[in-house]
Design an enzyme around this catalytic site. Structure first.
Site, PDB file in Angstrom:
ATOM      1  N   LYS A 116     -31.830 -17.288 -26.533  1.00  0.00           N
ATOM      2  CA  LYS A 116     -31.074 -17.786 -27.674  1.00  0.00           C
ATOM      3  C   LYS A 116     -31.937 -18.015 -28.914  1.00  0.00           C
ATOM      4  O   LYS A 116     -31.484 -17.827 -30.043  1.00  0.00           O
ATOM      5  CB  LYS A 116     -30.345 -19.076 -27.290  1.00  0.00           C
ATOM      6  CG  LYS A 116     -29.137 -18.841 -26.388  1.00  0.00           C
ATOM      7  CD  LYS A 116     -28.411 -20.149 -26.102  1.00  0.00           C
ATOM      8  CE  LYS A 116     -27.072 -19.901 -25.429  1.00  0.00           C
ATOM      9  NZ  LYS A 116     -27.185 -19.179 -24.163  1.00  0.00           N
ATOM     10  N   GLU A 200     -30.238 -27.710 -31.894  1.00  0.00           N
ATOM     11  CA  GLU A 200     -29.388 -27.084 -32.904  1.00  0.00           C
ATOM     12  C   GLU A 200     -28.419 -28.125 -33.450  1.00  0.00           C
ATOM     13  O   GLU A 200     -28.042 -29.066 -32.742  1.00  0.00           O
ATOM     14  CB  GLU A 200     -28.625 -25.939 -32.230  1.00  0.00           C
ATOM     15  CG  GLU A 200     -27.915 -24.969 -33.128  1.00  0.00           C
ATOM     16  CD  GLU A 200     -27.374 -23.805 -32.300  1.00  0.00           C
ATOM     17  OE1 GLU A 200     -28.052 -22.765 -32.221  1.00  0.00           O
ATOM     18  OE2 GLU A 200     -26.274 -23.947 -31.715  1.00  0.00           O
ATOM     19  N   ARG A 293     -22.235  -7.590 -22.809  1.00  0.00           N
ATOM     20  CA  ARG A 293     -21.431  -7.125 -21.679  1.00  0.00           C
ATOM     21  C   ARG A 293     -19.975  -7.156 -22.090  1.00  0.00           C
ATOM     22  O   ARG A 293     -19.624  -7.574 -23.190  1.00  0.00           O
ATOM     23  CB  ARG A 293     -21.632  -8.053 -20.475  1.00  0.00           C
ATOM     24  CG  ARG A 293     -21.371  -9.521 -20.830  1.00  0.00           C
ATOM     25  CD  ARG A 293     -21.375 -10.426 -19.635  1.00  0.00           C
ATOM     26  NE  ARG A 293     -21.429 -11.831 -19.989  1.00  0.00           N
ATOM     27  CZ  ARG A 293     -20.409 -12.563 -20.387  1.00  0.00           C
ATOM     28  NH1 ARG A 293     -19.207 -12.004 -20.537  1.00  0.00           N
ATOM     29  NH2 ARG A 293     -20.549 -13.841 -20.662  1.00  0.00           N
TER      30      ARG A 293
END
Length: 445
Positions: A116, A200, A293
């Site tokens: 990430k 974050e 995906r």
């Protein structure tokens, strides 16, 4: 086109991929654990191979066993579905190294977007908006505290290698951060083998909106609209709809352009999803992560854009052009997906068990992608998802009306089931207004 396809997954997504494979005249091969031998996807494939016991690490995540199954059955390609090995870059490389076709993005793209922090930094460099946060892992608790002080509370504490809503915690102050940091780090080490943590900005009222992208065989990246995914429990989705009731035409244009830039930044091929957080007050959005995906919620996009995303995945993997005109993508109507899980409808705790009754709804605008039939058993070894109920209509109101009727018609007995929750949600004024956010489920409870 690919001639033979091994599906390295189980349940509803394996059935879904097999269905398209059969329509295209592709020989389909299922792999299954000992616990799943009686499920529909096993009998519906042209061939099936048991790859190990119930434990996913010894079956669906057993790369060598799956490759052995591909070799023994003469499979030409492997489709990983979602979960399990679908975002495992090493497995993708091994598949291609064995001379097989990998139906998914390249291993380099999976690697680039799998972490990430690395993904955030790549997106920022590509001009994709990212939320305030750390640009490298918070190496220890002191680093996390310093980062949070700079970003400003509340903050989200996230596993850098996490996904699927797992490995997250919210801290409103330093005391909470000290608790959440240790908790998330330990979880990340246990679940992902990587204890890296990022800090974050946390937005108390936010919407979760994602964009479906498809990297074509000719190198272009196209966006097939957005999906609203804000009905969640424990940061995991329960309902998705397309188009998002929160997204105006102007905002949609910005969303799709950013998603295309994200795909182009990593030379993306095949299907993927760019997930974002949308601040409804300011109409600002921020990159959250890219799922490299096929998504669980892909059917709502299929309806709105009139495409079979699994077929498009197979065409890209085979080096073929898409079935649609990339320059003339036009959405139509509305679609809603409800995730029917074997879980308590109040606390959402898993409730596996033998299925004694299974009667699916049908009719205009009703699609059911299911992994089970009556007589099967939902075991505790895998995700609790039993089926996806997809409702479509010319308008959101029509899709909601069909959803109410379909939920009332769907009969499941044996395992616990969250159908009563959806009956409640579909009468909830906040949801019906379209003006909801990721806190809607907690407010209902």
């Amino acid at each position: 086109m690919i001639e033979s396809l091994l599906v390295a997954n189980r349940g509803e997504i394996a059935r879904r991929i097999i269905r398209t494979g059969k329509r295209l005249g592709i020989r389909t091969i299922a792999v299954h654990s000992e616990a799943d031998g009686g499920l529909p996807f096993v009998t519906e494939a042209d061939e099936a191979v048991c790859v190990g016991p119930a434990n996913p690490a010894q079956s669906y995540r057993n790369a060598e066993a799956i490759l052995d199954a591909a070799r023994s059955t003469g499979a030409q390609a492997i489709h990983p579905g979602y979960g399990f090995l679908s975002e495992n870059a090493d497995f993708a490389r091994t598949v291609e190294g064995a001379g097989l076709i990998w139906v998914g993005p390249g291993a380099d793209a999976i690697t680039a977007m799998g972490d990430k922090i690395n993904a955030r930094n790549l997106m920022a460099a590509a001009g994709v908006p990212v939320a305030p946060g750390t640009t490298e892992p918070a190496s220890d608790l002191d680093a996390a505290v310093a980062a949070a002080a700079e970003i400003g509370y509340p903050v989200m504490v996230k596993a850098a290698a996490g996904g699927g809503g797992m490995g997250m915690g919210v801290a409103a102050d330093e005391a909470a951060l000290r608790t959440e940091y240790d908790k998330v780090r330990a979880f990340a080490e246990r679940m992902f083998g990587d204890g890296s943590v990022l800090i974050e900005r946390y937005f108390p009222r936010v919407r979760h909106v994602e964009v479906q992208i498809l990297g074509l065989a000719d190198g272009r990246v196209v966006a097939l609209g957005e999906r609203e995914c804000s009905v969640q429990r424990r940061n995991q989705k329960l309902v998705e709809e397309s188009p998002s009731p929160a997204v105006s035409p102007e905002l949609r244009e910005r969303f799709l352009a950013a998603a295309v830039r994200a795909g182009e930044a990593v030379n993306y091929r095949n299907a993927g999803t760019v997930e974002c957080l949308l601040d409804p007050a300011t109409q600002e959005f921020f990159f959250l992560e890219m799922n490299t995906r096929l998504q669980v919620e892909h059917p709502v996009t299929e309806y709105v854009y009139g495409v079979d995303l699994v077929e498009e995945q197979l065409r890209v993997a085979a080096g073929l052009a898409p079935t649609f005109d990339p320059d003339a993508l036009t959405p139509r109507g509305h679609a809603i997906e409800l995730r029917i899980n074997a879980e308590d409808p109040k606390r959402f705790l898993p409730g596996p068990g033998a299925i004694t009754t299974w009667n699916e709804p049908s009719g205009t605008g009703v699609r059911v992608d299911s992994g089970y039939v009556a007589g099967n058993t939902v075991t505790p070894f895998y995700d609790s998802l039993m089926a996806k109920l997809i409702l479509t209509g010319d308008t959101r109101e029509e899709a909601v009306q069909r959803a109410r009727a379909a939920v009332a018609q769907f009969e499941i007995a044996g395992p616990k089931c969250n159908l009563p929750f959806f009956a409640e949600l579909l009468e909830n004024e906040e949801f019906l207004s379209g003006d909801y956010d990721t806190g809607i489920v907690s407010r209902m409870r």
